[in-house]
Motif scaffolding. Structure first.
Motif, PDB file in Angstrom:
ATOM      1  N   MET A  23      -1.538  13.070  15.523  1.00  0.00           N
ATOM      2  CA  MET A  23      -0.438  13.729  16.223  1.00  0.00           C
ATOM      3  C   MET A  23       0.694  14.120  15.103  1.00  0.00           C
ATOM      4  SD  MET A  23       2.231  13.246  19.409  1.00  0.00           S
ATOM      5  CE  MET A  23       1.056  12.009  20.288  1.00  0.00           C
ATOM      6  N   ASP A  24       1.073  15.479  15.121  1.00  0.00           N
ATOM      7  CA  ASP A  24       2.381  15.885  14.286  1.00  0.00           C
ATOM      8  C   ASP A  24       3.606  15.224  14.640  1.00  0.00           C
ATOM      9  OD1 ASP A  24       3.193  18.065  12.208  1.00  0.00           O
ATOM     10  OD2 ASP A  24       4.624  18.263  13.886  1.00  0.00           O
ATOM     11  N   ILE A  25       4.216  15.103  13.428  1.00  0.00           N
ATOM     12  CA  ILE A  25       5.558  14.028  13.900  1.00  0.00           C
ATOM     13  C   ILE A  25       6.424  14.788  14.821  1.00  0.00           C
ATOM     14  CG2 ILE A  25       6.730  14.729  11.668  1.00  0.00           C
ATOM     15  CD1 ILE A  25       7.284  11.196  13.637  1.00  0.00           C
ATOM     16  N   LYS A  26       6.483  16.244  14.677  1.00  0.00           N
ATOM     17  CA  LYS A  26       7.446  17.033  15.293  1.00  0.00           C
ATOM     18  C   LYS A  26       6.919  17.011  16.906  1.00  0.00           C
ATOM     19  CE  LYS A  26       9.150  21.401  15.126  1.00  0.00           C
ATOM     20  NZ  LYS A  26       8.960  22.895  14.903  1.00  0.00           N
ATOM     21  N   VAL A  27       5.690  17.131  17.313  1.00  0.00           N
ATOM     22  CA  VAL A  27       5.167  17.096  18.313  1.00  0.00           C
ATOM     23  C   VAL A  27       5.550  15.596  19.242  1.00  0.00           C
ATOM     24  CG1 VAL A  27       2.764  17.327  19.881  1.00  0.00           C
ATOM     25  CG2 VAL A  27       3.241  18.762  17.870  1.00  0.00           C
ATOM     26  N   LEU A  28       5.243  14.558  18.222  1.00  0.00           N
ATOM     27  CA  LEU A  28       5.646  13.131  18.782  1.00  0.00           C
ATOM     28  C   LEU A  28       6.860  12.959  19.318  1.00  0.00           C
ATOM     29  CD1 LEU A  28       5.000  10.249  19.218  1.00  0.00           C
ATOM     30  CD2 LEU A  28       5.468   9.724  16.960  1.00  0.00           C
ATOM     31  N   PHE A  29       7.845  13.717  18.397  1.00  0.00           N
ATOM     32  CA  PHE A  29       9.233  13.364  18.738  1.00  0.00           C
ATOM     33  C   PHE A  29       9.782  14.587  20.117  1.00  0.00           C
ATOM     34  CE2 PHE A  29      10.720  11.771  14.474  1.00  0.00           C
ATOM     35  CZ  PHE A  29      10.953  10.406  14.937  1.00  0.00           C
ATOM     36  N   GLU A  30       8.883  15.495  20.173  1.00  0.00           N
ATOM     37  CA  GLU A  30       9.213  16.162  21.454  1.00  0.00           C
ATOM     38  C   GLU A  30       8.466  15.675  22.706  1.00  0.00           C
ATOM     39  OE1 GLU A  30       7.278  19.923  20.452  1.00  0.00           O
ATOM     40  OE2 GLU A  30       8.975  20.634  19.025  1.00  0.00           O
ATOM     41  N   LYS A  31       7.390  14.976  22.562  1.00  0.00           N
ATOM     42  CA  LYS A  31       6.972  14.186  23.807  1.00  0.00           C
ATOM     43  C   LYS A  31       7.466  12.809  23.951  1.00  0.00           C
ATOM     44  CE  LYS A  31       2.276  13.740  24.079  1.00  0.00           C
ATOM     45  NZ  LYS A  31       0.781  13.832  23.810  1.00  0.00           N
ATOM     46  N   ILE A  54       5.162  -5.106   6.030  1.00  0.00           N
ATOM     47  CA  ILE A  54       5.533  -3.612   5.999  1.00  0.00           C
ATOM     48  C   ILE A  54       4.536  -2.785   6.054  1.00  0.00           C
ATOM     49  CG2 ILE A  54       7.220  -2.054   5.147  1.00  0.00           C
ATOM     50  CD1 ILE A  54       9.199  -4.407   4.262  1.00  0.00           C
ATOM     51  N   ALA A  55       3.743  -2.847   5.193  1.00  0.00           N
ATOM     52  CA  ALA A  55       2.497  -1.951   5.182  1.00  0.00           C
ATOM     53  C   ALA A  55       1.802  -2.048   6.435  1.00  0.00           C
ATOM     54  CB  ALA A  55       1.451  -2.508   3.939  1.00  0.00           C
ATOM     55  N   ASP A  56       1.482  -3.232   7.056  1.00  0.00           N
ATOM     56  CA  ASP A  56       0.636  -3.491   8.096  1.00  0.00           C
ATOM     57  C   ASP A  56       1.463  -2.720   9.207  1.00  0.00           C
ATOM     58  OD1 ASP A  56      -1.134  -4.935   6.778  1.00  0.00           O
ATOM     59  OD2 ASP A  56      -0.388  -6.871   7.766  1.00  0.00           O
ATOM     60  N   LEU A  57       2.812  -2.802   9.390  1.00  0.00           N
ATOM     61  CA  LEU A  57       3.581  -2.290  10.457  1.00  0.00           C
ATOM     62  C   LEU A  57       3.640  -0.768  10.476  1.00  0.00           C
ATOM     63  CD1 LEU A  57       5.319  -3.265  12.613  1.00  0.00           C
ATOM     64  CD2 LEU A  57       7.381  -3.193  11.100  1.00  0.00           C
ATOM     65  N   CYS A  58       3.624  -0.225   9.268  1.00  0.00           N
ATOM     66  CA  CYS A  58       3.456   1.469   8.817  1.00  0.00           C
ATOM     67  C   CYS A  58       2.177   1.891   9.607  1.00  0.00           C
ATOM     68  CB  CYS A  58       3.616   1.538   7.384  1.00  0.00           C
ATOM     69  SG  CYS A  58       5.188   1.375   7.063  1.00  0.00           S
ATOM     70  N   ASN A  59       1.048   1.088   9.253  1.00  0.00           N
ATOM     71  CA  ASN A  59      -0.497   1.433   9.553  1.00  0.00           C
ATOM     72  C   ASN A  59      -0.395   1.390  11.219  1.00  0.00           C
ATOM     73  OD1 ASN A  59      -1.069   2.066   7.199  1.00  0.00           O
ATOM     74  ND2 ASN A  59      -1.780  -0.082   6.665  1.00  0.00           N
ATOM     75  N   GLN A  60      -0.002   0.154  11.574  1.00  0.00           N
ATOM     76  CA  GLN A  60       0.127  -0.010  13.092  1.00  0.00           C
ATOM     77  C   GLN A  60       0.739   1.071  13.869  1.00  0.00           C
ATOM     78  OE1 GLN A  60       2.177  -3.621  14.326  1.00  0.00           O
ATOM     79  NE2 GLN A  60       0.749  -4.829  13.131  1.00  0.00           N
ATOM     80  N   THR A  61       2.019   1.571  13.286  1.00  0.00           N
ATOM     81  CA  THR A  61       2.524   2.836  13.889  1.00  0.00           C
ATOM     82  C   THR A  61       1.744   4.042  13.863  1.00  0.00           C
ATOM     83  OG1 THR A  61       4.651   1.672  13.218  1.00  0.00           O
ATOM     84  CG2 THR A  61       4.727   3.828  13.977  1.00  0.00           C
ATOM     85  N   VAL A  62       1.281   4.245  12.648  1.00  0.00           N
ATOM     86  CA  VAL A  62       0.073   5.523  12.453  1.00  0.00           C
ATOM     87  C   VAL A  62      -0.752   5.439  13.479  1.00  0.00           C
ATOM     88  CG1 VAL A  62      -1.570   6.435  10.933  1.00  0.00           C
ATOM     89  CG2 VAL A  62       0.689   5.896  10.143  1.00  0.00           C
ATOM     90  N   LYS A  63      -1.291   4.227  13.733  1.00  0.00           N
ATOM     91  CA  LYS A  63      -2.508   4.187  14.786  1.00  0.00           C
ATOM     92  C   LYS A  63      -2.118   4.367  16.041  1.00  0.00           C
ATOM     93  CE  LYS A  63      -6.377   1.295  15.622  1.00  0.00           C
ATOM     94  NZ  LYS A  63      -6.873  -0.247  15.894  1.00  0.00           N
ATOM     95  N   TYR A  64      -0.938   3.680  16.575  1.00  0.00           N
ATOM     96  CA  TYR A  64      -0.328   3.758  17.493  1.00  0.00           C
ATOM     97  C   TYR A  64      -0.059   5.019  18.308  1.00  0.00           C
ATOM     98  CZ  TYR A  64       2.521   2.231  21.806  1.00  0.00           C
ATOM     99  OH  TYR A  64       3.169   1.961  22.842  1.00  0.00           O
ATOM    100  N   PHE A  65       0.566   5.902  17.400  1.00  0.00           N
ATOM    101  CA  PHE A  65       1.088   7.175  17.738  1.00  0.00           C
ATOM    102  C   PHE A  65       0.095   8.266  17.183  1.00  0.00           C
ATOM    103  CE2 PHE A  65       5.152   5.054  17.906  1.00  0.00           C
ATOM    104  CZ  PHE A  65       5.328   5.341  19.280  1.00  0.00           C
ATOM    105  N   LEU A 113       9.834   8.870   5.047  1.00  0.00           N
ATOM    106  CA  LEU A 113       9.871   9.481   3.612  1.00  0.00           C
ATOM    107  C   LEU A 113       8.297  10.046   3.410  1.00  0.00           C
ATOM    108  CD1 LEU A 113      11.521   6.759   1.554  1.00  0.00           C
ATOM    109  CD2 LEU A 113      12.501   8.965   2.153  1.00  0.00           C
ATOM    110  N   ARG A 114       7.249   9.536   4.163  1.00  0.00           N
ATOM    111  CA  ARG A 114       5.957  10.146   3.931  1.00  0.00           C
ATOM    112  C   ARG A 114       5.782  11.351   4.777  1.00  0.00           C
ATOM    113  NH1 ARG A 114       0.616   6.385   2.815  1.00  0.00           N
ATOM    114  NH2 ARG A 114       2.170   5.837   1.020  1.00  0.00           N
ATOM    115  N   LEU A 115       6.304  11.184   6.031  1.00  0.00           N
ATOM    116  CA  LEU A 115       5.859  12.098   6.984  1.00  0.00           C
ATOM    117  C   LEU A 115       6.937  13.395   6.822  1.00  0.00           C
ATOM    118  CD1 LEU A 115       6.056   9.895  10.195  1.00  0.00           C
ATOM    119  CD2 LEU A 115       4.140  11.313   9.350  1.00  0.00           C
TER     120      LEU A 115
END
Ligand SMILES: *Cc1c(COP(=O)(O)O)cnc(C)c1O
Length: 339
Positions: A1-9, A237-248, A212-214
């Protein structure tokens, strides 16, 4: 999902005064004769004295209300800034809050504990181990699980929030903060090389790394850890980033621990034990900038920044944002270090 779309949803619940100010720390910059230093004033988020946790809570509370929970359960240290901001968020929305604080009940209530009492929290003093804390983080709930059962038994709906709001939903807070910072920097036509932040659970740094990446910023995050951990923080921190990428299901490449910078040189004897350099850094910044840092997080991070500048880690023409994550309320419980 695009980050913009996520923040709208995924709509947040407004709890913070945003955007927080971005100010040039001119006197500190001159004193250190190093890179230009800016303060991102997340100590000014405002909720019961504010701090970085309020940003995470804007998203977590949205989920709490969506699930129609009526009792929030969370854990933290005796002087937890997290517990205080969560308590205020809960009360603002008419919810009960049970805090399990790590330690024995002190004779005197000061700092965050005093505010938690004023906020009318159900406070349970219970010393817990690092291992129990880690199991809580992993969702096993050895501490909060029993309380959640108790809450259910009397017909309420509990919602357990992990320590520090460190989970994919909470991470949205600092992804959003990077978006906010990017806008402020563009307005001032400043490019920044580093964001410096204190690291506790690592949730804040994870959100910043993702942001920073998005938002495709050419900036590095430099974390300064304030406690020791069993697993390296860069891995967590890397795990948490990857979990978030996967979750959303975010459109974002995978993170590896070697891309995440966490410095452990300024912890001293351990979590919440102030170092001399930390106390000195708090005094310096207060006396030349009029900005109050704290003994547990930002004082140690600032002691690190000052030392790293003295050692020539950053170039004179570089720009640095020091994230002021708050915490100064806890200073009242550390008064003996300032006498
Ligand atoms: C919690 C906290 C941090 C650390 O944030 P994490 O997301 O847990 O790494 C830093 N500064 C202050 C003042 C805090 O309360």
């Amino acid at each position: 999902m695009d980050i913009k779309v996520l923040f709208e949803k995924f709509k947040k619940i407004p709890l913070a005064f945003l955007p927080t100010p971005l100010e040039y720390a001119e006197n500190l910059t001159k004193l250190l004769k190093g890179p230009r230093i800016f303060f991102k004033r997340d100590d000014c988020t405002g909720l019961a004295f504010g701090g970085n946790k309020t940003r995470k809570l804007e998203y977590i509370m949205a989920d709490v209300l969506e699930k129609q929970a009526d009792v929030i359960i969370t854990i933290g240290g005796l002087q937890s800034n997290w517990a205080r901001q969560t308590a205020a968020a809960a009360k603002k929305h008419g919810l009960k809050i049970i805090l399990v604080l790590n330690g024995k009940e002190p004779e005197e209530y000061q700092g965050n504990l005093l505010l938690n009492s004023i906020l009318g929290c159900d406070i349970r003093f219970k010393p817990y181990t690092d291992e129990e804390e880690q199991r809580e983080e992993a969702g096993e709930t050895p501490i909060t699980g029993g309380i959640a059962k108790e809450v259910k038994k009397i017909g309420n709906i509990p919602y357990i929030i992990p320590l520090g709001g460190c989970n994919p939903i909470g991470n949205l807070g600092y992804i959003n903060a990077v978006k906010e910072l990017k806008k402020q920097l563009e307005k001032k036509s400043i490019n920044i090389n580093y964001i410096i932040s204190a690291v506790g659970t690592g949730g804040t740094q994870a959100g910043i790394e993702l942001g920073l990446r998005l938002y495709e910023m050419n900036t590095k995050c430099y974390g300064i850890s304030i406690s020791r951990h069993i697993k390296p923080k860069s891995q967590e921190i890397a795990d948490l980033c990857n979990q978030t990428v996967k979750y959303f299901e975010l459109e974002c490449s995978q993170f590896s621990p070697d891309e995440i910078v966490v410095n452990y040189d300024y912890i001293g004897k351990g979590y919440a034990i102030p170092t001399n350099k930390c106390i000195e850094a708090i005094r310096t910044v207060a006396q030349i900038e009029g900005v109050i840092l704290d003994t547990v997080y930002t004082g140690k991070a600032m002691a690190g920044l000052i030392d790293l500048i003295k050692k020539g880690k950053f170039k004179k023409n570089e720009n640095i944002v020091f994230l002021h994550t708050g915490g100064e309320i806890a200073n009242f419980a550390y008064n003996k270090f300032f006498k």
